[in-house]
Motif scaffolding. Structure first.
Motif, PDB file in Angstrom:
ATOM      1  N   LEU A 166       0.826  -1.205   0.000  1.00 46.49           N
ATOM      2  CA  LEU A 166       0.000   0.000   0.000  1.00 46.49           C
ATOM      3  C   LEU A 166       0.861   1.255   0.000  1.00 46.49           C
ATOM      4  CD1 LEU A 166      -2.716   1.495   0.331  1.00 46.49           C
ATOM      5  CD2 LEU A 166      -2.504   1.116   2.812  1.00 46.49           C
ATOM      6  N   SER A 167       1.873   1.276   0.850  1.00 45.18           N
ATOM      7  CA  SER A 167       2.723   2.453   0.950  1.00 45.18           C
ATOM      8  C   SER A 167       3.496   2.703  -0.341  1.00 45.18           C
ATOM      9  CB  SER A 167       3.700   2.283   2.119  1.00 45.18           C
ATOM     10  OG  SER A 167       4.481   3.447   2.297  1.00 45.18           O
ATOM     11  N   LEU A 168       4.017   1.644  -0.951  1.00 50.59           N
ATOM     12  CA  LEU A 168       4.786   1.827  -2.183  1.00 50.59           C
ATOM     13  C   LEU A 168       3.905   2.328  -3.326  1.00 50.59           C
ATOM     14  CD1 LEU A 168       7.406   1.581  -3.783  1.00 50.59           C
ATOM     15  CD2 LEU A 168       6.775  -0.769  -4.313  1.00 50.59           C
ATOM     16  N   LEU A 169       2.722   1.729  -3.498  1.00 48.96           N
ATOM     17  CA  LEU A 169       1.854   2.190  -4.584  1.00 48.96           C
ATOM     18  C   LEU A 169       1.438   3.636  -4.370  1.00 48.96           C
ATOM     19  CD1 LEU A 169      -0.479  -0.803  -5.518  1.00 48.96           C
ATOM     20  CD2 LEU A 169       1.382   0.188  -6.839  1.00 48.96           C
ATOM     21  N   ALA A 170       1.167   4.000  -3.122  1.00 46.34           N
ATOM     22  CA  ALA A 170       0.831   5.396  -2.845  1.00 46.34           C
ATOM     23  C   ALA A 170       1.981   6.313  -3.243  1.00 46.34           C
ATOM     24  CB  ALA A 170       0.504   5.565  -1.360  1.00 46.34           C
ATOM     25  N   ALA A 171       3.208   5.918  -2.890  1.00 47.65           N
ATOM     26  CA  ALA A 171       4.374   6.736  -3.240  1.00 47.65           C
ATOM     27  C   ALA A 171       4.525   6.875  -4.746  1.00 47.65           C
ATOM     28  CB  ALA A 171       5.629   6.124  -2.623  1.00 47.65           C
ATOM     29  N   GLN A 172       4.254   5.806  -5.472  1.00 50.57           N
ATOM     30  CA  GLN A 172       4.469   5.829  -6.915  1.00 50.57           C
ATOM     31  C   GLN A 172       3.397   6.600  -7.671  1.00 50.57           C
ATOM     32  OE1 GLN A 172       5.173   1.782  -8.196  1.00 50.57           O
ATOM     33  NE2 GLN A 172       7.232   1.774  -7.350  1.00 50.57           N
ATOM     34  N   THR A 173       2.340   7.013  -6.992  1.00 50.44           N
ATOM     35  CA  THR A 173       1.377   7.900  -7.659  1.00 50.44           C
ATOM     36  C   THR A 173       1.889   9.333  -7.704  1.00 50.44           C
ATOM     37  OG1 THR A 173       0.153   8.431  -5.622  1.00 50.44           O
ATOM     38  CG2 THR A 173      -0.587   6.490  -6.886  1.00 50.44           C
ATOM     39  N   ASN A 174       2.947   9.641  -6.951  1.00 47.58           N
ATOM     40  CA  ASN A 174       3.495  10.995  -6.879  1.00 47.58           C
ATOM     41  C   ASN A 174       4.879  11.047  -7.513  1.00 47.58           C
ATOM     42  OD1 ASN A 174       1.301  12.067  -5.284  1.00 47.58           O
ATOM     43  ND2 ASN A 174       2.149  10.951  -3.542  1.00 47.58           N
ATOM     44  N   PRO A 175       5.076  11.840  -8.553  1.00 50.86           N
ATOM     45  CA  PRO A 175       6.382  11.915  -9.213  1.00 50.86           C
ATOM     46  C   PRO A 175       7.497  12.287  -8.237  1.00 50.86           C
ATOM     47  CG  PRO A 175       4.714  13.077 -10.503  1.00 50.86           C
ATOM     48  CD  PRO A 175       4.083  12.738  -9.183  1.00 50.86           C
ATOM     49  N   GLY A 176       8.564  11.513  -8.253  1.00 52.47           N
ATOM     50  CA  GLY A 176       9.747  11.824  -7.462  1.00 52.47           C
ATOM     51  C   GLY A 176       9.743  11.323  -6.038  1.00 52.47           C
ATOM     52  N   GLU A 177       8.580  10.899  -5.508  1.00 54.79           N
ATOM     53  CA  GLU A 177       8.530  10.530  -4.093  1.00 54.79           C
ATOM     54  C   GLU A 177       9.373   9.292  -3.788  1.00 54.79           C
ATOM     55  OE1 GLU A 177       5.309   8.995  -0.755  1.00 54.79           O
ATOM     56  OE2 GLU A 177       4.610  10.412  -2.289  1.00 54.79           O
ATOM     57  N   LEU A 178       9.338   8.299  -4.651  1.00 61.22           N
ATOM     58  CA  LEU A 178      10.075   7.063  -4.405  1.00 61.22           C
ATOM     59  C   LEU A 178      11.573   7.337  -4.329  1.00 61.22           C
ATOM     60  CD1 LEU A 178      10.062   3.968  -4.118  1.00 61.22           C
ATOM     61  CD2 LEU A 178      10.252   3.837  -6.615  1.00 61.22           C
ATOM     62  N   MET A 179      12.099   8.124  -5.255  1.00 58.25           N
ATOM     63  CA  MET A 179      13.535   8.392  -5.262  1.00 58.25           C
ATOM     64  C   MET A 179      13.939   9.248  -4.073  1.00 58.25           C
ATOM     65  SD  MET A 179      16.050   7.407  -7.096  1.00 58.25           S
ATOM     66  CE  MET A 179      17.166   7.226  -5.726  1.00 58.25           C
TER      67      MET A 179
END
Length: 356
Positions: A325-338
């Protein structure tokens, strides 16, 4: 010449995350879970998912659907008709086969038998209940007993192998998802829209859309086998290492399906994980930090055989959902994962050099 194995310990960083609120047919509790990993962003990511579980009354609803451990053996026949007759005979002899298995272990119980025939080769896939053990050795021992019984009572067959790869152990396949191997657990959560926005910094619609585009269509294009998820393997590996499991079983364990729906602004999110292979007794479970972690998880209690392992499997599934859940949420926002990886994986002096 005698060879001496180097037994130097290899330490993996471990942290506890939680609490995770879990309800369902096995666990109704708030639990902290251990994750052993070198991928340091995994801890805060799983922690964010865990935090959302405490913001709903039911938390993560985890349902154990099925459990069984498998071993396949390979037999050679003179020809296909002989293999076919043998398979029919064995299918009609399950009661006798169950007695053979009972003689191999106090806890092993034969549940079912499936077969495949290729030319003159007969593949038998036995499915067992294994109590609180993951069951690798228990099912192999039962397979040995069954092999000897079959070769002495069924004409026209010869030994092929104690493992015929139709199990399927530690390999990506379709058969495990279809017939089952390990614990089959579905973890679900429903989050109000305001929680999704404030804690996950996204929307239900964005997560549901990304799940279709990335996990479903992306995996289809990649040729995935009964798998549609972002990173089950990350969470399972960290959980397995922290609780003394056979880490190679993340191969089949990571074959699961993430499903997400936008329900009038609220988020329905689920992880279906049909092949969680865990045990609370057996190899390494009584030593050092493994025994301590299992005890802290409430998985060393005096319960009926199998109950502790079922609890552990449900905790693993809930942990997977938190990270997914946390990863998919992060990947909806550009740049958040990196940004997260730069924040948590760079060494302190690296961060200092970037800010000086």
């Amino acid at each position: 010449m005698t060879q001496h194995l180097d037994q130097t310990s290899a330490a993996v960083p471990l942290r506890w995350v939680g609490p995770i609120r879990i309800t369902g047919n096995i666990v109704n509790d708030e639990v902290n879970v251990p994750l052993a990993t070198f991928e340091s962003p995994l801890w805060p990511s799983a922690q964010r998912g865990a935090r959302t579980s405490t913001m709903t009354d039911d938390g993560i609803v985890a349902t154990l659907i099925d459990e069984r451990m498998t071993r396949s053996i390979l037999l050679e026949a003179d020809d296909a008709p002989t293999a076919h007759r043998a398979a029919q005979h064995l299918a009609a002899s399950l009661d006798q086969l169950r007695k053979v298995v009972a003689g191999s272990s106090r806890f092993a119980r034969l549940l079912c038998l499936h077969h495949q025939i290729a030319g003159n080769l007969l593949f038998l896939r036995f499915e067992f209940a294994t109590g609180d053990a993951a069951g690798h050795n228990m099912t192999t021992l039962a397979g040995d007993h069954l092999m000897r019984h079959i070769l002495t009572t069924v004409p026209g067959l010869r030994y092929g192998s104690i493992s015929g790869n139709y199990c399927t152990d530690k390999k990506a396949s379709a058969v495990n998802g279809i017939l089952g191997r390990g614990k089959n657990v579905i973890a679900e959560i429903r989050l109000p829209g305001d929680v999704v926005e404030k804690k996950l910094h996204t929307t239900a619609a964005a997560i549901a859309g990304l799940n279709v585009h990335k996990n479903l269509i992306g995996t289809l294009l990649a040729g995935g086998i009964r798998s549609a998820n972002a990173h089950y393997a990350n969470l399972l590996l960290a959980f397995y290492l922290a609780t003394g499991q056979d880490a190679a079983n993340i191969v089949e364990g990571s074959q699961g399906i993430t499903h997400a729906d936008d329900r009038d602004g609220d988020l329905y999110f689920s992880c279906t994980i049909p092949n969680i292979i865990v045990g609370t007794t057996g190899s390494a479970k009584d030593h050092g930090f493994i025994a301590e972690n299992l005890t802290r998880l409430g998985c060393r209690e005096d319960r009926e055989p199998g109950a502790n392992a079922r609890r552990l499997a449900v905790l693993a599934a809930a942990t997977v959902l938190c990270g997914e859940l946390s990863l998919l949420a992060a990947q909806t926002n550009p740049g958040e994962l990196m940004r997260a990886h730069l924040t948590y994986e760079r060494r302190p002096r690296d961060r200092e050099s970037r800010t000086s």
